[in-house]
Design a protein around this motif. Structure first.
Motif, PDB file in Angstrom:
ATOM      1  N   GLU A 106       0.823  -1.212   0.000  1.00  0.00           N
ATOM      2  CA  GLU A 106       0.000   0.000   0.000  1.00  0.00           C
ATOM      3  C   GLU A 106       0.857   1.262   0.000  1.00  0.00           C
ATOM      4  N   GLU A 107       2.068   1.157   0.518  1.00  0.00           N
ATOM      5  CA  GLU A 107       2.969   2.310   0.553  1.00  0.00           C
ATOM      6  C   GLU A 107       3.473   2.682  -0.836  1.00  0.00           C
ATOM      7  N   ALA A 108       3.360   1.791  -1.787  1.00  0.00           N
ATOM      8  CA  ALA A 108       3.745   2.095  -3.174  1.00  0.00           C
ATOM      9  C   ALA A 108       2.545   2.741  -3.873  1.00  0.00           C
ATOM     10  N   ASP A 109       2.576   4.048  -4.011  1.00  0.00           N
ATOM     11  CA  ASP A 109       1.410   4.800  -4.473  1.00  0.00           C
ATOM     12  C   ASP A 109       0.939   4.413  -5.862  1.00  0.00           C
ATOM     13  N   ASP A 110       1.863   3.968  -6.713  1.00  0.00           N
ATOM     14  CA  ASP A 110       1.501   3.674  -8.093  1.00  0.00           C
ATOM     15  C   ASP A 110       1.060   2.227  -8.298  1.00  0.00           C
TER      16      ASP A 110
ATOM     17  N   GLN B  12      -1.689  -0.929  -7.267  1.00  0.00           N
ATOM     18  CA  GLN B  12      -2.966  -1.332  -6.675  1.00  0.00           C
ATOM     19  C   GLN B  12      -3.030  -2.853  -6.770  1.00  0.00           C
TER      20      GLN B  12
END
Length: 275
Positions: free
Chosen positions: A145-149, A151
């Motif tokens: 979830e910490e990786a914004d790009d 899903q």
């Protein structure tokens, strides 16, 4: 009594149709004995990759299906047309980057072991992680979830298998998409399974289900209040599937092999007790 309510049957493979050779063989015979005019469409859904499932079918271990949902809901294959349904696959691209997923997974401070290449595909990153507590799986989800790009969806099942998938990919979402694509309602659909990654199918509103006697606690918990055929522990794998289909009126006594090793009186009793 013939039940024409159900038009679609979607079943898991390992631990459901597969896992007991005697009853896997019997399922194939029973299914092929059902006259075409009252036989639902058959769909296999599995964590296995498509080529592996096709090999099982070509080896005559399983009856020919109408559709295959492979690799934990990341691809849908039209068996009659012998092709992937690309409209579904295109939906998985948003928020997905396999190289980035593998990089994050490799950097986690948990004892992950990457599964062999024949368990991987472009929309599935699969790892082994033994007996992980819920807190550890939550931490893994938070890392992604910490990786914004990105899903993604993290699926942990059988106390061993960790799959990282596009956010829209799981057995439930792929089944809902396919049913809508075919114009079949959930109330006309039966599913069967034994593990946690099958639960997304069972929780679709209107779906009926078959939970095998060897089902894992995570699936038992998810289906505790649902309208399902819950097989006793003595009914495992395809044996439970056959009896579940009897329960729903898909398989009739006349469809059973004449050399049925199981007492037909027992089959009838199972139906009555479970109604």
């Amino acid at each position: 009594m013939v039940n024409n309510q159900f038009r679609f049957f979607c079943t898991d493979l390992d631990g459901t149709l597969l896992g007991n050779d005697q009853f896997s063989s019997k399922f194939k015979q029973v299914w092929e004995n059902i006259p075409e005019e009252r036989r639902p469409l058959l769909c296999y859904t599995s964590g296995r990759l498509l080529d592996d499932i096709l090999h099982l079918i070509q080896s005559k271990i399983l009856p020919e299906p109408d559709y295959i949902v492979a690799a934990v809901g990341t691809s849908i294959y039209d068996f009659g047309q012998q092709k992937i349904i690309r409209q579904f696959t295109e939906l998985l691209d948003e928020g997905w980057n396999l190289a980035q997923v593998n990089t994050i997974a490799s950097s986690l401070s948990v004892n992950l072991e990457k599964q062999p290449e024949h368990f991987q595909n472009e929309y599935k990153s699969s790892w082994y992680l033994n007996n992980a507590p819920d807190e550890q799986i939550d931490q893994i989800r938070e890392s992604f979830e910490e990786a914004d790009d990105l899903q993604v969806r993290v699926v942990y099942s059988s106390s061993r298998h960790l799959d990282i998938l596009p956010n829209s990919a799981n057995k439930g979402n792929s089944l809902k998409w396919l049913l809508k694509h075919l114009g079949i309602s959930t109330s006309e659909t039966i599913v069967a399974g034994d593990s946690g990654n099958d639960s997304a199918m069972f929780t679709i509103r209107g779906i009926r289900g078959i939970v095998t006697g060897n089902a894992q606690p995570e699936l038992l918990d998810k289906t505790a209040t649902l309208d399902v055929y819950r097989a006793p522990q003595s009914e495992v794998c395809a044996q439970a599937v056959i009896n579940g289909l009897r329960h729903y009126g898909i398989v009739l006594m006349e469809d059973l092999p004449s050399t049925d090793p199981q007492d037909p009186v027992h089959l009838e009793r199972v139906v009555l007790v479970s109604s």
